[in-house]
Design an enzyme around this catalytic site. Structure first.
Site, mmCIF file in Angstrom:
data_model
loop_
_atom_site.group_PDB
_atom_site.id
_atom_site.type_symbol
_atom_site.label_atom_id
_atom_site.label_comp_id
_atom_site.label_asym_id
_atom_site.label_seq_id
_atom_site.Cartn_x
_atom_site.Cartn_y
_atom_site.Cartn_z
ATOM 1 N N SER A 142 22.762 15.461 20.603
ATOM 2 C CA SER A 142 22.236 16.007 19.353
ATOM 3 C C SER A 142 20.874 15.368 19.049
ATOM 4 O O SER A 142 20.722 14.155 19.138
ATOM 5 C CB SER A 142 23.238 15.672 18.248
ATOM 6 O OG SER A 142 22.777 16.130 17.030
ATOM 7 N N GLY A 143 19.887 16.195 18.749
ATOM 8 C CA GLY A 143 18.562 15.698 18.364
ATOM 9 C C GLY A 143 17.591 15.557 19.515
ATOM 10 O O GLY A 143 16.422 15.215 19.328
ATOM 11 N N VAL A 144 18.048 15.865 20.750
ATOM 12 C CA VAL A 144 17.161 15.663 21.911
ATOM 13 C C VAL A 144 16.059 16.729 21.980
ATOM 14 O O VAL A 144 15.020 16.524 22.600
ATOM 15 C CB VAL A 144 17.986 15.624 23.224
ATOM 16 C CG1 VAL A 144 18.495 17.002 23.624
ATOM 17 C CG2 VAL A 144 17.170 15.033 24.356
ATOM 18 N N GLY A 145 16.307 17.894 21.358
ATOM 19 C CA GLY A 145 15.291 18.953 21.365
ATOM 20 C C GLY A 145 15.729 20.234 22.059
ATOM 21 O O GLY A 145 14.900 21.094 22.363
ATOM 22 N N LYS A 146 17.038 20.418 22.260
ATOM 23 C CA LYS A 146 17.535 21.646 22.933
ATOM 24 C C LYS A 146 17.114 22.887 22.158
ATOM 25 O O LYS A 146 16.556 23.831 22.717
ATOM 26 C CB LYS A 146 19.078 21.639 23.046
ATOM 27 C CG LYS A 146 19.664 20.463 23.775
ATOM 28 C CD LYS A 146 21.183 20.498 23.783
ATOM 29 C CE LYS A 146 21.840 20.452 22.423
ATOM 30 N NZ LYS A 146 21.625 19.214 21.654
ATOM 31 N N GLY A 147 17.421 22.863 20.845
ATOM 32 C CA GLY A 147 17.113 24.025 19.998
ATOM 33 C C GLY A 147 15.620 24.324 19.988
ATOM 34 O O GLY A 147 15.212 25.493 20.045
ATOM 35 N N ARG A 173 23.618 24.773 8.097
ATOM 36 C CA ARG A 173 22.527 23.978 7.517
ATOM 37 C C ARG A 173 21.669 24.928 6.674
ATOM 38 O O ARG A 173 21.756 26.156 6.852
ATOM 39 C CB ARG A 173 21.664 23.375 8.637
ATOM 40 C CG ARG A 173 22.396 22.337 9.448
ATOM 41 C CD ARG A 173 21.555 21.887 10.643
ATOM 42 N NE ARG A 173 22.335 21.000 11.515
ATOM 43 C CZ ARG A 173 22.170 20.926 12.827
ATOM 44 N NH1 ARG A 173 21.259 21.663 13.439
ATOM 45 N NH2 ARG A 173 22.909 20.095 13.541
ATOM 46 N N ARG A 266 14.716 14.901 11.412
ATOM 47 C CA ARG A 266 15.131 16.296 11.220
ATOM 48 C C ARG A 266 15.737 16.478 9.831
ATOM 49 O O ARG A 266 15.599 17.538 9.211
ATOM 50 C CB ARG A 266 16.124 16.711 12.315
ATOM 51 C CG ARG A 266 16.415 18.195 12.319
ATOM 52 C CD ARG A 266 17.216 18.638 13.536
ATOM 53 N NE ARG A 266 18.607 18.202 13.461
ATOM 54 C CZ ARG A 266 19.514 18.419 14.412
ATOM 55 N NH1 ARG A 266 19.163 19.062 15.513
ATOM 56 N NH2 ARG A 266 20.750 17.993 14.272
ATOM 57 N N ARG A 277 26.935 11.223 15.726
ATOM 58 C CA ARG A 277 26.178 11.883 16.799
ATOM 59 C C ARG A 277 25.560 10.855 17.741
ATOM 60 O O ARG A 277 25.525 11.050 18.960
ATOM 61 C CB ARG A 277 25.103 12.784 16.193
ATOM 62 C CG ARG A 277 25.680 14.116 15.765
ATOM 63 C CD ARG A 277 24.869 14.822 14.710
ATOM 64 N NE ARG A 277 25.683 15.897 14.152
ATOM 65 C CZ ARG A 277 25.633 17.166 14.542
ATOM 66 N NH1 ARG A 277 24.781 17.531 15.450
ATOM 67 N NH2 ARG A 277 26.441 18.061 14.009
HETATM 68 N N1 LIG Z 1 31.229 23.584 23.901
HETATM 69 C C1 LIG Z 1 30.375 24.116 23.039
HETATM 70 N N2 LIG Z 1 29.452 23.356 22.449
HETATM 71 C C2 LIG Z 1 28.591 23.946 21.593
HETATM 72 C C3 LIG Z 1 28.620 25.331 21.323
HETATM 73 N N3 LIG Z 1 27.638 25.614 20.443
HETATM 74 C C4 LIG Z 1 27.001 24.460 20.194
HETATM 75 N N4 LIG Z 1 27.573 23.445 20.892
HETATM 76 C C5 LIG Z 1 27.177 22.031 20.944
HETATM 77 O O1 LIG Z 1 27.622 21.385 19.792
HETATM 78 C C6 LIG Z 1 26.800 20.271 19.540
HETATM 79 C C7 LIG Z 1 26.422 20.244 18.073
HETATM 80 O O2 LIG Z 1 25.630 21.360 17.764
HETATM 81 P P1 LIG Z 1 24.980 21.502 16.328
HETATM 82 O O3 LIG Z 1 26.015 21.286 15.286
HETATM 83 O O4 LIG Z 1 24.207 22.759 16.264
HETATM 84 O O5 LIG Z 1 24.031 20.219 16.218
HETATM 85 P P2 LIG Z 1 22.713 19.773 17.015
HETATM 86 O O6 LIG Z 1 23.044 19.675 18.467
HETATM 87 O O7 LIG Z 1 22.436 18.447 16.405
HETATM 88 O O8 LIG Z 1 21.655 20.771 16.742
HETATM 89 C C8 LIG Z 1 25.604 20.405 20.482
HETATM 90 O O9 LIG Z 1 25.817 19.524 21.575
HETATM 91 C C9 LIG Z 1 25.675 21.833 20.948
HETATM 92 O O10 LIG Z 1 25.153 21.972 22.260
HETATM 93 C C10 LIG Z 1 29.615 26.111 21.984
HETATM 94 O O11 LIG Z 1 29.735 27.321 21.830
HETATM 95 N N5 LIG Z 1 30.456 25.464 22.817
HETATM 96 N N1 LIG Z 2 9.561 16.107 22.535
HETATM 97 C C1 LIG Z 2 9.720 15.925 21.221
HETATM 98 N N2 LIG Z 2 8.997 14.983 20.601
HETATM 99 C C2 LIG Z 2 9.171 14.777 19.277
HETATM 100 N N3 LIG Z 2 10.018 15.463 18.490
HETATM 101 C C3 LIG Z 2 10.768 16.415 19.078
HETATM 102 C C4 LIG Z 2 10.656 16.709 20.460
HETATM 103 N N4 LIG Z 2 11.522 17.698 20.758
HETATM 104 C C5 LIG Z 2 12.138 18.038 19.605
HETATM 105 N N5 LIG Z 2 11.682 17.277 18.595
HETATM 106 C C6 LIG Z 2 12.138 17.267 17.194
HETATM 107 O O1 LIG Z 2 13.403 16.609 17.195
HETATM 108 C C7 LIG Z 2 14.277 17.195 16.242
HETATM 109 C C8 LIG Z 2 15.568 17.592 16.928
HETATM 110 O O2 LIG Z 2 15.313 18.703 17.779
HETATM 111 P P1 LIG Z 2 16.349 19.886 17.934
HETATM 112 O O3 LIG Z 2 15.692 20.923 18.752
HETATM 113 O O4 LIG Z 2 16.899 20.278 16.615
HETATM 114 O O5 LIG Z 2 17.486 19.131 18.776
HETATM 115 P P2 LIG Z 2 18.925 19.605 19.277
HETATM 116 O O6 LIG Z 2 18.969 21.103 19.222
HETATM 117 O O7 LIG Z 2 19.028 19.084 20.677
HETATM 118 O O8 LIG Z 2 19.910 18.953 18.368
HETATM 119 C C9 LIG Z 2 13.537 18.360 15.611
HETATM 120 O O9 LIG Z 2 13.046 17.957 14.362
HETATM 121 C C10 LIG Z 2 12.401 18.655 16.599
HETATM 122 O O10 LIG Z 2 11.283 19.157 15.936
#
Ligand SMILES: Nc1nc2c(ncn2[C@@H]2O[C@H](COP(=O)(O)OP(=O)(O)O)[C@@H](O)[C@H]2O)c(=O)[nH]1
Ligand SMILES: Nc1ncnc2c1ncn2[C@@H]1O[C@H](COP(=O)(O)OP(=O)(O)O)[C@@H](O)[C@H]1O
Length: 400
Positions: A142-147, A173, A266, A277
């Protein structure tokens, strides 16, 4: 096991040829594979809903199988062609995106499910034309930047990628929309749907239930797009061991300190949730790096650089046309058509009557490179128009 629908007995005693319609006016076909005859088609209630029943010829008994996958919409008729481990269904007079279906009877997925449930299982999978690329699974703490990375990809290539909208029991959220970011749902509802086999995978993550429904992935495939799944490591492991072929990418932070900073900046989680997390992050990173689940590990230090690397490993480096590799193609099979099979080629003879003359179109459907399948869509169909006969062969035209 169950009773035979009485009106079918005569038809079955006459040993209908594979794929032939049974002559009872209910648009059913019978396909024999070994000792089993798969009777597919119009329900007896007159709704033309497509049902499946199996007649075990060695036992002389009917089997009502567990049917997985979304079944085709009702139909005025169809042709059935047996292909090794599945039955190809060509629906007559259906819309172009609803014409080709597969009833899987002996694929890896069906065998797995049969073993798990201890019952006869068949599975529906819709055919999509072209060669849409494999889905992409993205995991990371969580927070690595996937989204952020996924948003960048979807913004640059809107017609190429589609996001698999997961279900979750966590609260939305501030900016999150139901049906767009997640399907926000009640735990009891989601648990029931999991039991009913509607989910490809699910996991408990940071104290909430998350899962990918089969439908979430199908919707993206139906739009001819490459599916992106943002799921945790447990979910990635489940998908890895399922029959859904995908590319698996794990995103790592440059350090735990930077991960914590991103999560805090974030500002979407409470202190308690942030700590949870972060505690889970160490184990996720360990599994992500050491397990055999992931094909690629990406370090998200500098965002732009990481995004460029992501594009490169998805084959999007350099100049890329922002169009899907596989767009849905138009093909309209009329009510009146006949089907034959030569090796991996299905020849469809379409007959349409105009005002003055009757014309025939020959279409070749190549099924030699099928990919995917239940759960989800079957990709890799290739069509070719091989001739049009009204007053002789007019020519060849490739549709794909
Ligand atoms: N197994 C599984 N994990 C999910 C799914 N959707 C989201 N996640 C994971 O759940 C975790 C939490 O997601 P979220 O609540 O959106 O928080 P964030 O990762 O901090 O943005 C993340 O590791 C997502 O990759 C799903 O459909 N299946
Ligand atoms: N390479 C990066 N350097 C600095 N901040 C980043 C980077 N990638 C993402 N962020 C920031 O980090 C926060 C978490 O990213 P987010 O995409 O929400 O993570 P995830 O989906 O993995 O939980 C966001 O505020 C985003 O703007």
């Amino acid at each position: 096991m169950g009773e035979a629908p009485a009106f079918l007995v005569d038809d079955l005693q006459n040993e209908p040829l594979n794929g032939f319609e049974l002559k009872n006016g209910t648009c059913k076909t019978a396909t024999t594979i070994g000792n089993k005859m798969y009777v597919i088609g119009g329900a007896d209630d007159g709704t033309l809903s497509i049902e499946v029943q199996i007649f075990d010829r060695s036992l002389g008994e009917w089997i009502h199988p567990t049917v997985h996958g979304t079944k085709p919409l009702s139909s005025k008729g169809h042709s059935a062609v047996f292909l090794n481990d599945r039955i190809l269904i060509l629906k007559k007079g259906a819309k172009s995106d609803d014409q080709i279906w597969f009833l899987e009877v002996d694929t890896q997925y069906v065998r797995q499910q049969q073993k798990q449930l201890g019952t006869e299982v068949v599975a529906w999978s819709k055919g999509v034309t072209g060669n849409a690329e494999k889905p992409v699974v993205i995991s990371g703490p969580s927070g690595v930047g996937k989204g952020t990375l996924i948003s960048m990809l979807m913004k640059e290539f809107p017609s190429m990628f589609g996001f698999s909208v997961s279900h979750t029991t966590r609260a939305p959220r501030g900016m999150e929309k139901d049906g767009v970011h997640y399907h926000f749902t009640e735990k009891s509802v989601m648990e029931k749907e999991i039991k009913d086999g509607k989910f490809l995978e699910f996991a408990s993550v940071h104290g909430n239930l998350y899962g990918t429904s089969v439908e979430a992935v199908e919707v993206v495939a139906d739009a001819g797009k490459r599916c992106i799944l943002d799921i945790d490591v447990q979910g990635a492991r489940s998908v890895r061991s399922s029959s859904l072929e995908a590319v698996f990418i794990f995103v790592c932070p440059p350090s735990m300190e930077e991960l914590e900073k991103r999560l805090r900046d974030r500002g979407t989680e409470t202190e308690e949730q942030i700590l949870k997390r972060l505690r889970n992050a160490a184990a996720e990173i360990e599994q992500g790096k050491s397990s055999n689940i992931f094909d690629f590990i990406l370090y998200n230090d500098n965002l732009e650089e990481c995004y460029e690397k992501l594009k490169k490993l998805l084959g999007l480096g350099g100049c890329v046309a922002a169009t899907p590799k596989s767009a849905l193609r138009e093909l309209n099979l009329p009510l009146d058509h006949s089907v034959s099979k030569i090796d991996d080629k299905i020849i469809i003879n379409c007959i349409s009557s105009g005002l003055e003359k009757e014309s025939k179109n020959l279409i070749m459907l190549d099924v030699s490179a099928l990919k995917g399948g239940a759960p989800g869509r079957t990709r890799g169909l290739d069509f070719q128009a091989i001739g049009s006969f009204s007053d002789g062969l007019i020519g060849m035209e490739r549709l794909s």
